[in-house]
Motif scaffolding. Structure first.
Motif, PDB file in Angstrom:
ATOM      1  N   ASP B 567       0.844  -1.148  -0.144  1.00  0.00           N
ATOM      2  CA  ASP B 567       0.048  -0.072   0.256  1.00  0.00           C
ATOM      3  C   ASP B 567       0.803   1.235   0.133  1.00  0.00           C
ATOM      4  N   THR B 568       1.020   1.876  -1.276  1.00  0.00           N
ATOM      5  CA  THR B 568       1.886   2.805  -1.171  1.00  0.00           C
ATOM      6  C   THR B 568       1.569   4.107  -0.408  1.00  0.00           C
ATOM      7  N   ASP B 569       0.209   4.331  -0.236  1.00  0.00           N
ATOM      8  CA  ASP B 569      -0.018   5.493   0.577  1.00  0.00           C
ATOM      9  C   ASP B 569       0.335   5.428   2.158  1.00  0.00           C
ATOM     10  N   TYR B 572       4.060   6.144   2.045  1.00  0.00           N
ATOM     11  CA  TYR B 572       4.258   7.662   2.141  1.00  0.00           C
ATOM     12  C   TYR B 572       3.852   8.175   3.566  1.00  0.00           C
ATOM     13  N   THR B 573       2.996   7.487   4.122  1.00  0.00           N
ATOM     14  CA  THR B 573       2.298   7.958   5.651  1.00  0.00           C
ATOM     15  C   THR B 573       3.902   7.949   6.624  1.00  0.00           C
ATOM     16  N   SER B 599      11.999   5.570  -4.092  1.00  0.00           N
ATOM     17  CA  SER B 599      11.511   5.821  -5.337  1.00  0.00           C
ATOM     18  C   SER B 599      10.172   6.660  -5.082  1.00  0.00           C
ATOM     19  N   LEU B 600       9.423   6.309  -4.047  1.00  0.00           N
ATOM     20  CA  LEU B 600       8.161   7.084  -3.932  1.00  0.00           C
ATOM     21  C   LEU B 600       8.410   8.332  -3.393  1.00  0.00           C
ATOM     22  N   GLN B 603       9.350  10.548  -6.198  1.00  0.00           N
ATOM     23  CA  GLN B 603       7.986  10.910  -7.103  1.00  0.00           C
ATOM     24  C   GLN B 603       7.524  12.033  -6.241  1.00  0.00           C
ATOM     25  N   PHE B 604       7.362  11.932  -4.844  1.00  0.00           N
ATOM     26  CA  PHE B 604       6.859  13.098  -4.092  1.00  0.00           C
ATOM     27  C   PHE B 604       7.702  14.482  -4.423  1.00  0.00           C
ATOM     28  N   LYS B 606       9.411  15.147  -6.759  1.00  0.00           N
ATOM     29  CA  LYS B 606       9.332  15.740  -8.062  1.00  0.00           C
ATOM     30  C   LYS B 606       8.344  16.655  -8.407  1.00  0.00           C
ATOM     31  N   GLN B 608       6.756  17.984  -5.541  1.00  0.00           N
ATOM     32  CA  GLN B 608       6.581  19.069  -4.426  1.00  0.00           C
ATOM     33  C   GLN B 608       7.674  19.845  -4.021  1.00  0.00           C
ATOM     34  N   GLU B 625      20.750  11.136 -13.199  1.00  0.00           N
ATOM     35  CA  GLU B 625      19.753  11.836 -12.913  1.00  0.00           C
ATOM     36  C   GLU B 625      20.094  13.400 -12.472  1.00  0.00           C
ATOM     37  N   LYS B 632      15.993  19.616 -17.079  1.00  0.00           N
ATOM     38  CA  LYS B 632      14.709  19.956 -16.725  1.00  0.00           C
ATOM     39  C   LYS B 632      14.674  21.412 -16.232  1.00  0.00           C
TER      40      LYS B 632
END
Lengths: 599, 871
Positions: B567-569, B572-573, B599-600, B603-604, B606, B608, B625, B632
């Motif tokens: 559960d990725t959420d 994140y939590t 990696s999550l 993403q966050f 990227k 925020q 990277e 970019k």
């Protein structure tokens, strides 16, 4: 309304009804009149579950699109946000709520699709608006019934997230979706899979199974087997141009959420009855699914066989209309009249598809289409895949659409198990010089997911795979196919071959090839409660659910349907996927355009 | 069986019976005298506080808790303030209401759970009287304060205090009051002298019971039925008035002829009974009043209390525990003297049958003649449910079973479930368990609740046996009990973590749907973090483990569990939690060991926090990277210098990453940008940001051939592409002269067919012809055809002796005008050697190419749609 869901072997309408029930329950929770504020992305998928009429029955009076600033005024009691759990959306919601008119406060609710997110709630809390919400709920919409034998998560960027960004959220949702499916249709006793993501999903499923242990439902299993396939096991198929009717419609006009928008000109003269109206400027929007008898019949045919099918149908219909002359008695006339609506529907459906077929024919008979198809087929048969292709070179020089170039280059790379460094660099430089330096990130993305790669020291194993799995069939019959290769006029999609071999004679016969393809392959068994073991009648087919993680093309679906209908196949297939894709939409999802990020 | 009716007493139409439930196991010296007693309904526990109103601080009263059979469950000295009232909640918790309005909550075994206050107003003016009541919303507390005001909490688990309006003219404590639940609201009914008032949230409404006898000058006692539907009032004249609690209807009024104030009054009415009846208790006397003038009187030897139940009243004294109830219909039918009811006959028939007497047949015939046998069986089964003695139950069930033999298609469910229910009920009624539940009560409270009650009493084994016996789904039954057991087990301080963890895991191993995290939480709450972690290991739902692990500050474990769940959420939590808890260095280190989380988080970032993203790449020495990051970033810059500076950083990073290609192309881009700017300044053409190709096209279109040429050389553009580019640009400008010059500049790397085609595209046949001659032989036919020269094409095709080319030309000829040509072509075609005969294929590649070519022509034919299908 959802008749297309009944016709398959598995009644997928159960799933749709379950989804509708949940929606109704949520809407009733916010009593009184309400306005829905939509995360625009969700409207398409929701259209597959419920029409506006259902929302209206539950006092939804207005609908808005989620955007910054203040929500347009509407005399409603509730404002309901339908959103994906994304932080950027939370910021917009917070802005909406903060700028609400304090004098006429309305109740706020959030419905997260497909899942609640602690992270998002935390963000709302930070913004100081979390307490403004009366209801915060989730609407679990993982697998959406798309057609009688097709489920889609309609999750656009799933392949990109999984393979490029190592974000496996969509896989979690896929596993959850499969659990929901099992709750409704019984435990699936056998799970096969190939690929890293497939392994991950299977692991999560088995884990969740343990979590829900004890609450299992006593339902006779509908599915015998689940096959999980990673898209990156078969990178080739989506790159090839689909040659089935539906596949071509998708390639040329792109089908979104079951609808296609077509140029209006061809459809204009059909409306003679309405008098001298101007040419319609709005694109013609058509829903495409198996509820339409004619479409169900021709969608999966090779385009070369569609003409004949349409003309046959035309004869049948005109013959049916001729019947009226034979109708003598009142009874006969009555019977004729009762069939009239059905016949008229068939006639207009025929007219539509004839127009579409003509639109497609204009393209498929063009030199361009033919040349690129030839090159594709050369690559797939392994002709000169290790050299720079003159055709691609010419196309770049002509500045043909970038995606077309990328599809071809990627295809060459995949068919050659990587390109020589020199060749690869040449292509890359060509692309950057012609289409602009900004595409350097896109190229890197394609390399990261393995669509483009420099040749390693390893031998090119594509020819072995091609031969073992019979990916190229020389004598493909497009009119009366006897093999799945008809969907690409020669090329048999690798993913579907794997599925076919699994059913008979089994994967053990192709161990060698499986080892060449990326990711592990595996088999798991799930315990089915005693008493729920299926007793198969002799001659009864097995049902297999094939889940494409990362997307599936219409041609692959056509190939699986062909297998289901084959007389002695013994297996019927239901297809599930994260998203319906084609080469163009797929490559597009992997592109990065840094300019768009400009503030 | 005559003795069954021995304890029956008639009252009007019906009978009342008093059954002894238990001989009390407690040994109370003074009985219930001077005790504060509270007994929970549904055969619940009994709490006893002796000498509670002695105010001397030295004498600490003892609070004791007993089962209904008088077995001690708990006992401890009362150390808190003076208790005004004891009472039980629906979930078997003991409430002790103190004088100052504080309510202390204890569990059934005397463990302190929590306390709450009934508000400032109560604590200031002190508690005068208290009533504890049950409603669909839970257990409530009502208090009458010293200031003669009522304060009410409807649900003690969700306390919302309500202060009720004042009662007008109330001078002293009201003579009596009661709590009612009506219209989803709790109200208080107060009697002040002869007046009655109903207090609800907003108002105090005076009411009059219809038909209350006028002799009464004041109401001395009142009680409300179990269901809150009925009300009974006792007046100082000794009249009992009974009616509906909404005071709309009077049911009866009976004169007891006793004028003293009673100790207690309670409704004694079973569901569906026609007759209202109440029990009034004075010192040494118990009176049952109903509709008729007569009453039943019982003599009481001892101080007793009444416990109202759904279907009767329990009477608890110092030595005995009895149930007083109206005899249930089925029992009355069967056992009433000289009853001719089908059930009674069936019972008789069975008795005779056992005696092997032929009378059995006679009785049976009698029932069957009236076709009442199934009714008879039903009666026997139902009556068995209402009987307390297992022997009587058995007799009745045997009779029912006997009767069933003579019936076909009689549904067995009722009989089977009654047997099962009775077995369970007899087990819990057992003296050692002490839950004297009647069948009616059992059905009302449900099995779920019964299991809970057993669990509260820590009778885990019995609970599990009951679940297994009744085949309760594991999830709701055995598993739930085991969970409670485990929660209790982890609080036992004397055993080591290992032993407990092992014991728990062994017992719970096969049980489905156990929430280990709940057990672990219990362990953590009792200060056993290590045990909690051990237990969490067994939790299959990773998601459930995470919050507790975070609470216990086991963040690395929490993170890996979150990742495990998929559960990725949740991941994140935990990541966000860690971000706030740890310093940046430690935070990054932890992420580094967890690639999924990393990696999550990337993403966050990227979306925020761009800068953090850079730091992360830096930490990992991920130069590739970093390079991408700068690329970019360069596009976000409006100023060219800044843009180039970013690109320079990218170049550096790409070199560090040993990515020569990226570095070189980036350098090229920088060069191009500089060049574009220079030209922009010099020539005033919009160029910056264009690709090399577009730049050159623009340059050529405005005639800056030199500059274009320079770019072509500087950037080592492939010849082919340059030629295409220039060809198209010149044709676009229709600069035919320059085009011709260009074509002659050197040998074209793209051949000359494109020249022909491009000219034709711009509708200049004349120019196109110029290049036809230069086209290579292989493409000549095509070139001729392009300019519309069929004869030339034919010439070329015949020369090349190529069958397919000849066919192509043929297809362009019209038979009428060019028939000479057609003839020639056909002749030539005939002489062309047949394919395959003269060429030998040496390898597979060639072969497939040939096949492809064949397919190519086939397909071209194939794609022609049949037009005939237009309707």
């Amino acid at each position: 309304m959802a008749s297309h869901l009944f016709c398959g072997r598995v009644n997928l309408n159960i799933l749709r009804e379950a989804a509708r029930k949940d929606l109704r329950e949520f809407l009733d929770k916010c009593s009184g009149s309400k306005a829905i504020v939509w995360d625009e992305y969700l409207t398409g998928p929701f259209g597959l579950i419920a029409q506006y009429s259902l929302l209206k029955e539950h006092e939804v009076e207005k609908m808005f699109t989620l955007k910054g600033g203040r929500i347009p005024s509407a005399a409603v009691k509730n404002i309901v946000f339908f959103v994906r759990p994304r932080l950027e959306l939370m910021d917009i919601i917070a802005e909406n709520v903060a700028s609400e008119d304090k004098l006429h406060p309305r109740d706020f609710h959030i419905l997260f699709v497909p899942r609640r997110s602690l992270l998002c709630e935390q963000r709302l809390k930070e913004k100081g608006v979390l307490n403004s919400f009366t209801n915060i709920d989730e609407y679990i919409l993982d697998l959406i019934p798309y057609d009688g034998d097709l489920l889609s998560m309609e999750s656009e960027s799933s392949f990109r997230e999984c393979y490029l960004e190592s974000d496996q959220t969509s896989l979690y949702h896929a596993a959850k979706g499969l659990m929901t499916l099992q709750a409704l249709y019984g435990t699936i006793p056998q799970i096969f899979g190939k690929g890293e993501c497939a392994r991950h999903v299977a692991n999560m499923m088995l884990r969740m199974k343990r979590e829900f242990a004890g609450s299992h439902t006593q339902i006779l299993p509908v599915f015998d087997t689940l096959l999980l396939l990673d898209r990156n096991v078969d990178l080739l198929t989506p790159l090839a141009t689909q040659l089935t009717y539906e596949g071509l419609i998708d390639e040329i006009f792109s089908i979104t959420n079951g609808y296609v928008k077509l140029p209006p000109e061809k459809f204009a003269q059909k409306k003679q009855g309405e008098g001298g109206k101007d040419l319609p400027t709005e694109p013609k929007k058509l829903q495409l699914n198996s509820a339409e008898e004619l479409y169900a019949e021709i969608r999966d045919k090779n385009f070369n066989a569609v003409g004949a099918a349409l003309s046959k149908k035309a004869k049948v219909i005109s013959a049916a209309f001729e019947e009226r002359h034979n109708a003598k008695t009142v009874g006969e006339i009555k019977q004729f009249v009762s069939q009239l609506p059905h016949m008229q529907a068939a006639r207009s459906s025929l007219a539509n598809h004839t127009s579409i077929a003509e639109l497609i024919k204009d393209i498929t008979t063009s030199e361009d289409f033919f040349d690129s198809l030839t090159v594709e087929q050369e690559f797939m048969t392994g002709v000169d895949t290790d050299k720079v292709s003159t055709y691609i070179e010419d196309c770049v020089a002509q500045k043909d659409p970038l995606i077309k170039i990328l599809r071809l280059v990627c295809m060459q790379s995949v068919c050659n198990n990587g390109l020589k460094q020199k060749v690869l660099d040449f292509y890359k430089r060509e692309i950057l010089q012609t289409y602009g330096y900004k595409h350097i990130l896109t190229l890197k993305n394609l390399e990261k997911v393995g669509l483009l790669k420099p040749q390693s020291t390893m031998r090119n194993n594509y020819p072995t795979i091609r031969k073992t799995l019979k990916l190229w069939m020389e004598d493909t019959n497009e009119q009366n196919p006897n093999d799945i290769s008809y969907v690409y006029s020669g090329y048999a999609p690798l993913s579907v071959r794997l599925t076919q071999v699994l059913a008979r004679p089994g994967w053990r016969s192709i161990e060698e090839v499986l080892k060449m393809l990326p990711g592990p392959h595996f088999e798991e068994r799930q315990q089915v409660p005693t008493g729920l073991h299926k007793k198969r009648q002799p001659g009864e087919n097995r049902t297999t659910l094939v889940f494409f993680l990362g997307g599936v093309t219409y041609a692959e679906i056509a190939a699986l349907r062909f297998l289901s209908n084959m007389e002695d196949s013994g297996t019927e297939y239901i297809i599930a996927t994260t998203k319906l894709i084609n080469g163009t939409s797929w490559i597009k999802s992997l592109m990065d355009s840094p300019e768009e990020n400009l503030p | 069986m005559a003795f069954v009716t021995a304890n029956w007493n008639p009252l009007g139409e019906s009978f009342y019976r008093k059954i002894e439930l238990y001989e009390m196991g407690w040994n109370l010296k003074d009985g219930l005298r001077d005790c504060l007693v509270a007994a929970a309904p549904y055969g619940g526990p009994i709490a006893l506080l002796k000498a509670h109103n002695r105010r001397s601080p030295s004498a600490r009263p003892q609070l004791e808790i007993f089962s209904s059979s008088g077995l001690p469950l708990a006992s401890f000295p009362w150390k808190s303030g003076m208790v005004k009232q004891l009472g039980w909640t629906v979930s078997d918790d003991l409430l002790c209401v103190q004088e100052d309005g504080t309510v202390l909550v204890y569990d059934l075994l005397g463990g302190f759970k929590r306390h709450f206050s009934m508000g400032n107003e109560v604590s200031q003016s002190q508690v005068l009287e208290t009533k504890i009541f049950h409603s669909p919303y839970g257990t409530g507390v009502a208090i009458l304060t010293g200031a003669l005001r009522f304060t009410l909490a409807t649900n003690i688990d969700d306390i919302k205090l309500r202060r009720l309006p004042e009662v007008p003219g109330l001078q002293g404590a009201p003579s009596c009051w009661a709590v009612l639940t009506q219209d989803r609201q709790s109200k208080v009914l107060v009697a002040s002298g002869p007046h009655l008032f109903i207090l609800d949230n907003t108002a105090c409404t005076p009411v009059t019971p219809p038909g209350l006898s006028p002799q009464a000058s004041s109401i001395v006692h009142m009680c409300v039925s179990f269901s809150y539907k009925y009300l009974a009032l006792l007046t100082d004249s000794g009249h009992v008035w009974m009616g509906t609690s909404n005071l709309k209807e009077k049911l009866s009024e009976v004169d007891t002829k006793i004028k003293g104030s009673p100790k207690q009054m309670a409704w004694c009415r079973r569901p569906k009974s026609q007759q209202p009846s109440a029990v009034v208790m004075w010192d040494g006397l118990l009176l049952v009043v109903g509709e008729c003038k007569e009453t039943i009187q019982y003599h009481l030897e001892d101080d007793s209390i009444l416990v109202p139940e759904l279907d009767g009243v329990r009477i608890i004294s110092g030595t005995h525990h009895e149930l007083l109830q109206e005899v249930p219909g089925a029992c009355e039918e069967i056992f009433k003297i000289a009853s001719m009811a089908p059930g009674a006959l069936l019972l008789e028939a069975h008795k005779e049958y056992e005696k092997e007497s032929q009378k059995a047949d006679e009785y049976l015939r009698e029932i069957k003649e009236q076709s009442l046998l199934s009714e008879a069986v039903r009666q026997c089964v139902e009556a068995a449910g209402h009987e307390h003695e297992p022997e009587t139950q058995k007799t009745l069930l045997r009779a029912a079973s006997f009767g069933k033999c003579f019936l076909s298609n009689f549904p067995p469910e009722q009989f089977v479930s009654m047997c099962k229910d009775l077995r369970v009920l007899n087990a819990v009624r057992d003296y050692t368990v002490g839950i004297p539940l009647s069948h009616t009560q059992f059905k009302q409270m449900t099995l779920q609740v019964l299991i809970d009650r057993l669990v509260y009493r820590k009778l885990y084994l019995l609970a599990i046996e009951v679940c297994r016996y009744l085949k309760t789904p594991e999830y709701q039954g055995v598993s739930r009990v085991l969970k409670h057991w485990a929660c209790y087990k982890v609080q036992q301080k004397e055993e080591s973590d290992e032993v407990i963890a092992k014991a728990v895991s062994v017992k719970l191993a096969d049980a489905a749907g156990i929430s280990y995290s709940e057990i672990a939480t219990k362990a953590y709450e009792s200060g056993r973090t290590e045990l909690a972690i051990k237990l969490l290991e067994f939790e299959p739902r990773s998601g459930e483990q995470v919050p507790l692990l975070l609470k216990m500050k086991k963040s690395p474990l929490a993170l890996s569990k979150a990742i495990e769940s998929g559960d990725t959420d949740l991941v994140y939590t935990v990541v966000m939690y860690l971000k706030n808890e740890l310093n940046r260095g430690d935070f990054f280190m932890m992420l580094r060991n967890q690639p999924v989380a990393l990696s999550l988080y990337k993403q966050f970032c990227k979306h925020q926090e761009q800068e953090t993203l850079k730091d992360l790449f830096n930490q990992d020495d991920d130069h590739e990277e970093l390079g991408n990051f700068y690329v970019k970033a360069s596009y976000k810059e409006q100023r060219l210098e800044a843009r180039i500076a970013h690109l320079q950083s990218a170049v550096d990073e790409y070199y560090k990453a040993k990515n020569e290609f990226s570095a070189k192309t980036t350098e090229d881009e920088m060069r191009l940008l500089r060049f574009q700017r220079k030209l922009e300044e010099e020539k005033d053409e919009q160029l910056v940001g264009f690709s090399l190709q577009d730049t050159m096209t623009t340059l050529l279109s405005v005639g800056l051939h030199k500059h274009a040429e320079q770019l072509y050389k500087d950037f080592r553009m492939p010849d082919k592409r340059f030629w295409w580019l220039k060809l198209k640009a010149l044709a676009e400008k229709e600069d035919w002269e320059e085009l011709e010059k260009f074509s002659k500049s050197k040998k074209s790397p793209i051949g000359y067919l494109p020249f022909v085609e491009v000219c034709i595209k711009h509708h200049n046949k004349c120019e196109a012809r110029k290049y036809v001659a230069k086209v290579s032989p292989e493409q000549k036919v095509k070139a001729h055809l392009a300019v519309g020269d069929v004869e030339g094409a034919a010439e070329a095709a015949i020369e090349r002796r190529n069958e397919s080319e000849i066919s192509t030309v043929l297809s362009r000829c019209s038979a009428t005008t060019d028939h000479l040509l057609v003839e020639r072509l056909n002749r030539a075609k005939a002489t062309v050697p047949k394919k395959g005969s003269s060429i030998t294929f040496t390898d597979g590649t060639l072969q497939s190419r040939r096949l492809l070519q064949e397919q190519r022509s086939e397909r071209k034919r194939g794609y022609k749609l049949k037009r005939s299908c237009r309707p």
